[in-house]
Motif scaffolding. Sequence first.
Motif, PDB file in Angstrom:
ATOM      1  N   LYS A 137     -23.226   7.640-107.608  1.00 61.90           N
ATOM      2  CA  LYS A 137     -23.503   8.402-108.729  1.00 61.90           C
ATOM      3  C   LYS A 137     -23.430   7.037-109.910  1.00 61.90           C
ATOM      4  N   SER A 138     -22.718   6.149-109.159  1.00 64.14           N
ATOM      5  CA  SER A 138     -23.076   4.762-110.196  1.00 64.14           C
ATOM      6  C   SER A 138     -23.828   4.110-110.568  1.00 64.14           C
ATOM      7  N   LEU A 139     -23.579   3.868-111.734  1.00 61.95           N
ATOM      8  CA  LEU A 139     -25.025   3.103-112.412  1.00 61.95           C
ATOM      9  C   LEU A 139     -24.739   1.390-112.930  1.00 61.95           C
ATOM     10  N   VAL A 140     -25.552   1.612-111.988  1.00 65.17           N
ATOM     11  CA  VAL A 140     -25.314  -0.084-111.589  1.00 65.17           C
ATOM     12  C   VAL A 140     -27.003  -1.097-112.088  1.00 65.17           C
ATOM     13  N   HIS A 141     -26.071  -2.314-113.126  1.00 68.25           N
ATOM     14  CA  HIS A 141     -27.526  -3.061-113.031  1.00 68.25           C
ATOM     15  C   HIS A 141     -27.264  -3.747-112.239  1.00 68.25           C
ATOM     16  N   GLU A 142     -27.871  -4.884-112.435  1.00 70.59           N
ATOM     17  CA  GLU A 142     -28.080  -6.118-111.116  1.00 70.59           C
ATOM     18  C   GLU A 142     -29.464  -7.430-112.543  1.00 70.59           C
ATOM     19  N   TYR A 143     -28.457  -8.366-112.566  1.00 70.91           N
ATOM     20  CA  TYR A 143     -28.925  -9.926-113.148  1.00 70.91           C
ATOM     21  C   TYR A 143     -29.153 -10.578-112.640  1.00 70.91           C
ATOM     22  N   PRO A 144     -30.165 -11.650-112.393  1.00 73.23           N
ATOM     23  CA  PRO A 144     -30.085 -13.351-112.103  1.00 73.23           C
ATOM     24  C   PRO A 144     -29.212 -13.929-112.635  1.00 73.23           C
ATOM     25  N   ASP A 145     -29.146 -13.912-113.105  1.00 78.05           N
ATOM     26  CA  ASP A 145     -28.055 -14.933-113.221  1.00 78.05           C
ATOM     27  C   ASP A 145     -27.200 -14.349-114.430  1.00 78.05           C
ATOM     28  N   TYR A 146     -26.117 -15.347-115.282  1.00 82.33           N
ATOM     29  CA  TYR A 146     -25.097 -14.553-116.194  1.00 82.33           C
ATOM     30  C   TYR A 146     -25.735 -14.633-117.867  1.00 82.33           C
ATOM     31  N   SER A 168     -28.752 -13.931-118.366  1.00 80.63           N
ATOM     32  CA  SER A 168     -28.684 -12.845-118.705  1.00 80.63           C
ATOM     33  C   SER A 168     -28.854 -11.667-118.818  1.00 80.63           C
ATOM     34  N   CYS A 169     -27.564 -11.087-117.647  1.00 80.41           N
ATOM     35  CA  CYS A 169     -26.394 -10.793-118.135  1.00 80.41           C
ATOM     36  C   CYS A 169     -26.099 -10.157-120.086  1.00 80.41           C
ATOM     37  N   LEU A 170     -25.675 -11.229-120.278  1.00 81.42           N
ATOM     38  CA  LEU A 170     -24.691 -11.207-121.291  1.00 81.42           C
ATOM     39  C   LEU A 170     -26.520 -10.877-122.897  1.00 81.42           C
ATOM     40  N   GLU A 171     -27.527 -10.987-122.546  1.00 83.08           N
ATOM     41  CA  GLU A 171     -27.814 -10.964-123.434  1.00 83.08           C
ATOM     42  C   GLU A 171     -28.381  -9.458-123.693  1.00 83.08           C
ATOM     43  N   ASN A 172     -27.278  -8.331-122.854  1.00 86.66           N
ATOM     44  CA  ASN A 172     -27.101  -6.664-122.701  1.00 86.66           C
ATOM     45  C   ASN A 172     -25.825  -6.533-123.948  1.00 86.66           C
ATOM     46  N   MET A 226     -18.123   4.398-120.890  1.00 87.01           N
ATOM     47  CA  MET A 226     -17.123   3.770-121.159  1.00 87.01           C
ATOM     48  C   MET A 226     -17.074   2.643-121.619  1.00 87.01           C
ATOM     49  N   PHE A 227     -16.737   1.891-120.045  1.00 82.99           N
ATOM     50  CA  PHE A 227     -16.006   0.959-120.159  1.00 82.99           C
ATOM     51  C   PHE A 227     -16.908  -0.241-119.765  1.00 82.99           C
ATOM     52  N   HIS A 228     -17.457  -1.402-119.296  1.00 78.06           N
ATOM     53  CA  HIS A 228     -18.692  -2.094-118.706  1.00 78.06           C
ATOM     54  C   HIS A 228     -17.640  -3.476-117.505  1.00 78.06           C
ATOM     55  N   ILE A 229     -18.098  -3.116-116.414  1.00 80.89           N
ATOM     56  CA  ILE A 229     -17.710  -4.049-115.687  1.00 80.89           C
ATOM     57  C   ILE A 229     -18.417  -4.963-114.847  1.00 80.89           C
ATOM     58  N   VAL A 230     -17.947  -5.976-115.579  1.00 77.74           N
ATOM     59  CA  VAL A 230     -19.166  -7.009-114.435  1.00 77.74           C
ATOM     60  C   VAL A 230     -18.717  -7.893-113.547  1.00 77.74           C
ATOM     61  N   LEU A 231     -19.249  -8.085-112.566  1.00 76.21           N
ATOM     62  CA  LEU A 231     -18.593  -8.878-111.360  1.00 76.21           C
ATOM     63  C   LEU A 231     -19.286 -10.350-111.657  1.00 76.21           C
ATOM     64  N   TYR A 232     -18.893 -11.177-111.139  1.00 72.23           N
ATOM     65  CA  TYR A 232     -19.907 -12.453-111.532  1.00 72.23           C
ATOM     66  C   TYR A 232     -20.083 -12.893-110.336  1.00 72.23           C
ATOM     67  N   GLN A 233     -20.870 -12.442-109.258  1.00 67.54           N
ATOM     68  CA  GLN A 233     -21.501 -13.462-107.888  1.00 67.54           C
ATOM     69  C   GLN A 233     -20.351 -12.567-106.990  1.00 67.54           C
ATOM     70  N   PRO A 234     -20.339 -11.571-106.740  1.00 61.36           N
ATOM     71  CA  PRO A 234     -18.886 -11.119-105.935  1.00 61.36           C
ATOM     72  C   PRO A 234     -19.751 -11.181-104.122  1.00 61.36           C
ATOM     73  N   GLU A 235     -18.838 -11.347-103.278  1.00 61.65           N
ATOM     74  CA  GLU A 235     -18.437 -11.628-102.545  1.00 61.65           C
ATOM     75  C   GLU A 235     -18.762 -11.281-101.026  1.00 61.65           C
ATOM     76  N   ILE A 236     -17.542  -9.584-101.529  1.00 58.54           N
ATOM     77  CA  ILE A 236     -16.755  -9.555-100.575  1.00 58.54           C
ATOM     78  C   ILE A 236     -17.672  -7.440-100.653  1.00 58.54           C
ATOM     79  N   PRO A 237     -18.351  -7.071 -99.521  1.00 60.25           N
ATOM     80  CA  PRO A 237     -18.961  -5.701 -99.722  1.00 60.25           C
ATOM     81  C   PRO A 237     -18.080  -4.843-100.114  1.00 60.25           C
TER      82      PRO A 237
END
Length: 154
Positions: A54-63, A65-69, A1-12
Amino acid sequence: MFHIVLYQPEIPPNTGNIMRLCANSGCQLHLIHPLGFELDDKRMRRAGLDYIDKSLVHEYPDYASCLENFSGCRLFACSTKGTGNYSQIDYQAGDVLIFGPETRGLPDDILNTFDKKNILRVPMLESSRSINLSNTVSIFIFEAWRQNNFAGAS
């Protein structure tokens, strides 16, 4: 439904909680490296319980690359530096909510690419500095989902 982007999260545990939240709300999670931990970190897995799988998680090397989606999608920066109130937006399915790392938030070079009306914040008492990242993501998701009649929920 929505996309949540975490830019360089630090705390597991925050990321684990957000994975669990996304799995329960139908949101997709996007993680921008470098992360402050390994994805198999036991603290993250403990916070996410069995929802991580059960989470749909995508990873990107940089900001970039993420924005391209997200061509054609509405992007919102979520920051204590914002002036827009998170609850004053009419959220639409497919909106992208971008959050910065816990200790420093989104950097100015990213915030400066946004129209000021698309930099949103959660109101707090004047003496407050910030709200925990996973709590803030929850506030945003549930407001956006509520506005969309909790689409897909039972």
